[in-house]
Write a protein that holds these residues in place. Sequence first.
Motif, PDB file in Angstrom:
ATOM      1  N   GLU A 215       0.831  -1.203   0.000  1.00  0.00           N
ATOM      2  CA  GLU A 215       0.000   0.000   0.000  1.00  0.00           C
ATOM      3  C   GLU A 215       0.867   1.254   0.000  1.00  0.00           C
ATOM      4  OE1 GLU A 215      -2.140  -0.736   3.534  1.00  0.00           O
ATOM      5  OE2 GLU A 215      -3.545  -2.093   2.537  1.00  0.00           O
ATOM      6  N   ILE A 216       0.445   2.222  -0.788  1.00  0.00           N
ATOM      7  CA  ILE A 216       1.166   3.502  -0.785  1.00  0.00           C
ATOM      8  C   ILE A 216       0.664   4.298   0.412  1.00  0.00           C
ATOM      9  CG2 ILE A 216       1.520   5.661  -2.048  1.00  0.00           C
ATOM     10  CD1 ILE A 216       0.940   3.848  -4.592  1.00  0.00           C
ATOM     11  N   THR A 217       1.546   4.564   1.338  1.00  0.00           N
ATOM     12  CA  THR A 217       1.100   5.247   2.554  1.00  0.00           C
ATOM     13  C   THR A 217       1.607   6.681   2.615  1.00  0.00           C
ATOM     14  OG1 THR A 217       2.992   4.259   3.607  1.00  0.00           O
ATOM     15  CG2 THR A 217       0.870   3.219   4.037  1.00  0.00           C
ATOM     16  N   GLU A 218       2.786   6.904   2.145  1.00  0.00           N
ATOM     17  CA  GLU A 218       3.433   8.201   2.333  1.00  0.00           C
ATOM     18  C   GLU A 218       4.035   8.664   1.017  1.00  0.00           C
ATOM     19  OE1 GLU A 218       4.793  10.191   4.952  1.00  0.00           O
ATOM     20  OE2 GLU A 218       3.346   9.393   6.376  1.00  0.00           O
ATOM     21  N   VAL A 219       4.147   9.963   0.873  1.00  0.00           N
ATOM     22  CA  VAL A 219       4.921  10.474  -0.249  1.00  0.00           C
ATOM     23  C   VAL A 219       6.192  11.044   0.351  1.00  0.00           C
ATOM     24  CG1 VAL A 219       4.959  12.111  -2.156  1.00  0.00           C
ATOM     25  CG2 VAL A 219       2.808  11.044  -1.497  1.00  0.00           C
ATOM     26  N   GLU A 220       7.325  10.604  -0.161  1.00  0.00           N
ATOM     27  CA  GLU A 220       8.613  11.073   0.383  1.00  0.00           C
ATOM     28  C   GLU A 220       9.161  12.197  -0.465  1.00  0.00           C
ATOM     29  OE1 GLU A 220      11.824   8.332   0.785  1.00  0.00           O
ATOM     30  OE2 GLU A 220      10.425   6.827   1.558  1.00  0.00           O
ATOM     31  N   SER A 221       9.830  13.120   0.181  1.00  0.00           N
ATOM     32  CA  SER A 221      10.444  14.198  -0.582  1.00  0.00           C
ATOM     33  C   SER A 221      11.737  14.643   0.065  1.00  0.00           C
ATOM     34  CB  SER A 221       9.465  15.361  -0.646  1.00  0.00           C
ATOM     35  OG  SER A 221      10.178  16.544  -0.881  1.00  0.00           O
ATOM     36  N   LYS A 222      12.735  14.900  -0.789  1.00  0.00           N
ATOM     37  CA  LYS A 222      14.002  15.391  -0.264  1.00  0.00           C
ATOM     38  C   LYS A 222      14.163  16.869  -0.594  1.00  0.00           C
ATOM     39  CE  LYS A 222      16.310  13.728  -4.383  1.00  0.00           C
ATOM     40  NZ  LYS A 222      17.085  12.931  -5.126  1.00  0.00           N
ATOM     41  N   TYR A 223      13.082  17.503  -1.079  1.00  0.00           N
ATOM     42  CA  TYR A 223      13.175  18.903  -1.520  1.00  0.00           C
ATOM     43  C   TYR A 223      12.581  19.848  -0.485  1.00  0.00           C
ATOM     44  CZ  TYR A 223      13.736  16.210  -5.800  1.00  0.00           C
ATOM     45  OH  TYR A 223      14.138  15.296  -6.720  1.00  0.00           O
ATOM     46  N   ASN A 224      12.962  21.117  -0.595  1.00  0.00           N
ATOM     47  CA  ASN A 224      12.432  22.132   0.315  1.00  0.00           C
ATOM     48  C   ASN A 224      11.396  22.980  -0.436  1.00  0.00           C
ATOM     49  OD1 ASN A 224      11.943  24.127   2.123  1.00  0.00           O
ATOM     50  ND2 ASN A 224      13.992  25.047   2.038  1.00  0.00           N
ATOM     51  N   PHE A 225      10.130  22.837  -0.049  1.00  0.00           N
ATOM     52  CA  PHE A 225       9.055  23.544  -0.751  1.00  0.00           C
ATOM     53  C   PHE A 225       8.654  24.833  -0.046  1.00  0.00           C
ATOM     54  CE2 PHE A 225       8.220  18.978  -1.710  1.00  0.00           C
ATOM     55  CZ  PHE A 225       8.540  19.030  -3.052  1.00  0.00           C
ATOM     56  N   SER A 226       9.219  25.086   1.089  1.00  0.00           N
ATOM     57  CA  SER A 226       8.792  26.213   1.914  1.00  0.00           C
ATOM     58  C   SER A 226       8.861  27.550   1.144  1.00  0.00           C
ATOM     59  CB  SER A 226       9.687  26.253   3.157  1.00  0.00           C
ATOM     60  OG  SER A 226       9.291  27.335   3.932  1.00  0.00           O
ATOM     61  N   GLY A 227       7.724  28.250   1.106  1.00  0.00           N
ATOM     62  CA  GLY A 227       7.654  29.569   0.462  1.00  0.00           C
ATOM     63  C   GLY A 227       7.730  29.554  -1.057  1.00  0.00           C
ATOM     64  N   LYS A 228       7.720  28.346  -1.670  1.00  0.00           N
ATOM     65  CA  LYS A 228       7.889  28.263  -3.141  1.00  0.00           C
ATOM     66  C   LYS A 228       6.526  28.134  -3.859  1.00  0.00           C
ATOM     67  CE  LYS A 228      12.519  27.516  -3.061  1.00  0.00           C
ATOM     68  NZ  LYS A 228      13.007  26.336  -2.356  1.00  0.00           N
ATOM     69  N   ASN A 229       6.525  28.553  -5.113  1.00  0.00           N
ATOM     70  CA  ASN A 229       5.375  28.255  -5.979  1.00  0.00           C
ATOM     71  C   ASN A 229       5.703  26.946  -6.697  1.00  0.00           C
ATOM     72  OD1 ASN A 229       4.015  30.629  -5.344  1.00  0.00           O
ATOM     73  ND2 ASN A 229       5.088  31.774  -6.929  1.00  0.00           N
ATOM     74  N   VAL A 230       4.950  25.909  -6.375  1.00  0.00           N
ATOM     75  CA  VAL A 230       5.321  24.578  -6.871  1.00  0.00           C
ATOM     76  C   VAL A 230       4.302  24.077  -7.896  1.00  0.00           C
ATOM     77  CG1 VAL A 230       5.893  22.197  -6.225  1.00  0.00           C
ATOM     78  CG2 VAL A 230       6.363  24.065  -4.622  1.00  0.00           C
ATOM     79  N   VAL A 231       4.821  23.646  -9.042  1.00  0.00           N
ATOM     80  CA  VAL A 231       3.974  23.026 -10.074  1.00  0.00           C
ATOM     81  C   VAL A 231       4.188  21.522 -10.020  1.00  0.00           C
ATOM     82  CG1 VAL A 231       3.467  22.883 -12.548  1.00  0.00           C
ATOM     83  CG2 VAL A 231       4.302  25.025 -11.581  1.00  0.00           C
ATOM     84  N   ILE A 232       3.108  20.773  -9.912  1.00  0.00           N
ATOM     85  CA  ILE A 232       3.222  19.306  -9.975  1.00  0.00           C
ATOM     86  C   ILE A 232       2.743  18.900 -11.363  1.00  0.00           C
ATOM     87  CG2 ILE A 232       2.707  17.136  -8.816  1.00  0.00           C
ATOM     88  CD1 ILE A 232       1.629  18.850  -6.474  1.00  0.00           C
ATOM     89  N   LEU A 233       3.651  18.285 -12.125  1.00  0.00           N
ATOM     90  CA  LEU A 233       3.376  17.957 -13.540  1.00  0.00           C
ATOM     91  C   LEU A 233       3.367  16.445 -13.737  1.00  0.00           C
ATOM     92  CD1 LEU A 233       3.370  18.804 -16.642  1.00  0.00           C
ATOM     93  CD2 LEU A 233       5.853  18.761 -16.499  1.00  0.00           C
ATOM     94  N   ASP A 234       2.316  15.951 -14.377  1.00  0.00           N
ATOM     95  CA  ASP A 234       2.223  14.506 -14.625  1.00  0.00           C
ATOM     96  C   ASP A 234       1.645  14.259 -16.018  1.00  0.00           C
ATOM     97  OD1 ASP A 234       2.524  11.846 -14.067  1.00  0.00           O
ATOM     98  OD2 ASP A 234       1.086  11.769 -12.425  1.00  0.00           O
ATOM     99  N   ASP A 235       1.715  13.007 -16.457  1.00  0.00           N
ATOM    100  CA  ASP A 235       1.097  12.706 -17.755  1.00  0.00           C
ATOM    101  C   ASP A 235      -0.419  12.546 -17.624  1.00  0.00           C
ATOM    102  OD1 ASP A 235       1.406  10.336 -16.347  1.00  0.00           O
ATOM    103  OD2 ASP A 235       1.968   9.124 -18.072  1.00  0.00           O
ATOM    104  N   ILE A 236      -0.842  11.853 -16.585  1.00  0.00           N
ATOM    105  CA  ILE A 236      -2.281  11.552 -16.462  1.00  0.00           C
ATOM    106  C   ILE A 236      -2.787  11.845 -15.050  1.00  0.00           C
ATOM    107  CG2 ILE A 236      -4.037   9.738 -16.649  1.00  0.00           C
ATOM    108  CD1 ILE A 236      -2.170   8.108 -18.329  1.00  0.00           C
TER     109      ILE A 236
END
Length: 308
Positions: A215-236
């Motif tokens: 089961e997918i429980t968590e999304v992991e990230s090593k990036y710092n998103f604080s204060g940023k304008n973030v675009v999440i881009l996917d195919d579908i």
Amino acid sequence: MGMLILNGSKSQSLGEKIAIGLGLNFENVSTRKFPDGETYVRIDTDVKGRDVIIVQTMFPDQNDALMEFLLIADTLKDMEVNSIIGVVPYLAYGRQDRKFQPGESLSMKTVAELMKAVGVNKLITVDTHYQHVKPGKFNFFGIPCVNVSAGKILLEHIKGGIGPDLMTIGPDFGSSEMIKYATGEEMVLKKEKKCPICGLPATQCKCKIKKKKYEITEVESKYNFSGKNVVILDDIIASGGTMIKAVKKIKSEGAKKVIATATHGLFMKDSLIQLKELTDYLVVTDTISTPVSNVSVAPLIVEALRTS
Ligand code: R5P
């Protein structure tokens, strides 16, 4: 008589834009349903000896859309056209492109075999999920195919509204080729999978259950998103589960604005409503017509038809 564009019932508006871009005549193919649900198609133009482009996306109602495409192509073959190019912006069955378990159908191959049988000489598609192929030319089970990517035009559109200062990331590994092509970098989130029996991460689990059962429980990230304008881009965006998890994760890490974007918006169940509520902006292309299809892939397809 020159080249002609024939639009299937799923892509009349996009087909018209492509025809205008190429300076070609177009027609919407006469189609209807028999009372029992079967599809009727009639082509009442003189097509003998001509090169014909069929524009037909394959969502919603994938099977109906595919059947209509096949009937149009086979009728054209019977009418002795010179060649058939299929423009299929959303290529259905792209996710069943491997046999994940013994005995499963290789659905993508079946679709290609059917297209070959009805005389399709070339195929143009957009960000196909099929084997995560890179943008460019590839061999689609024997049919020469061009895969164009909408990542760059989606990002340009978003930059126009939000401003140039954007961080772009894929919601999972599946989007890495698209992200790399659109931004030159390969920033993707990682889904953490846990065993439903022992609760340990898939990498530490000794239960040896089938990969798909984790089961997918968590999304992991090593990036710092604080204060940023973030675009999440996917195919579908299909069920929306992948995108919704990514949006929640990035918001919880203090992003200023979160924008969700994808080439194909299938938006199953209430995922369109959920994503509109969760994000600062949501946009997809017109490979599938949706209320947020604010970017057209017509110029990309025109370019591919001109140059391939
Ligand atoms: C996965 O490899 C794809 O890039 C998409 O992330 C996925 O197909 C989206 O599916 P859903 O919206 O159902 O989570």
